[in-house]
Write an enzyme that holds these catalytic residues in place. Sequence first.
Site, short mmCIF file in Angstrom:
data_model
loop_
_atom_site.label_atom_id
_atom_site.label_comp_id
_atom_site.label_asym_id
_atom_site.label_seq_id
_atom_site.Cartn_x
_atom_site.Cartn_y
_atom_site.Cartn_z
CG ASP A 8 87.16 -71.21 -53.56
OD1 ASP A 8 87.19 -71.95 -52.57
OD2 ASP A 8 87.48 -70.00 -53.51
CE LYS A 152 89.15 -75.89 -52.37
NZ LYS A 152 88.76 -74.53 -52.83
CG ASP A 175 89.95 -67.16 -53.79
OD1 ASP A 175 89.65 -68.35 -53.54
OD2 ASP A 175 90.12 -66.31 -52.89
#
Length: 227
Positions: A8, A152, A175
């Site tokens: 990320d 994702k 996160d």
Amino acid sequence: MVPPLALDIDGTLTTGSGRIDARVFELLPDWNAPVVLATGKSFPYPVALANFLGRAETVIAENGGVVHVDGETAVLGDAEAPRAVVEAFRERGGDPVWGPRDTVNRWRETEVALSLDADGTLLREVAAAAGGDVEVVDTGYAYHVKSTGVSKGQGLERVADALGIDPDEFVAIGDSENDVSTFGVAGRSYAVANADGAARDAADVVIEESYMDGTAGVLADLWTRDV
């Protein structure tokens, strides 16, 4: 050998103030395995970062709505339904906060991002009324109105297949709730200390350090194991 990575960007490769941490340019250019930049940002952002790192443009953008690997771009999300939800949100008196000239959505192809100052409760109510094809994801940086059929994690499966790598070989670091699907696909997953509850619950390991401090520690440990 070091494992392939699914990383990320916001909250993971950045400082607490949202800037790209300089250690990204020390640790990632020479990483001897594929590095996938998986983000909620629109397509140009991870492509630009990959170029500045001197790495292949292997990216998952817009929470899986756009996937680029081996020079091929796949637009997987449907922008029409999310845009209709945002229009209905406006008609109900909702304010997206970011204006029509905002750069947050200027290059966004498959979803719409709204400021966290927008009325999230109303936005979710409008999305729910539109049926099951649209959802609202809170990444901690924006509300993303997106197709339910992309994520994702699905993007990582697509990238892994194109690269001929078992998804289980990937190490994922993130996160936010939009990283949960990535954690479910990768063989090993880490949530940095600033991660939200969904990411923390889904990760194999919750790191004690926040932001790039946590990510850098994981990468250093993986590199040490390799040597």
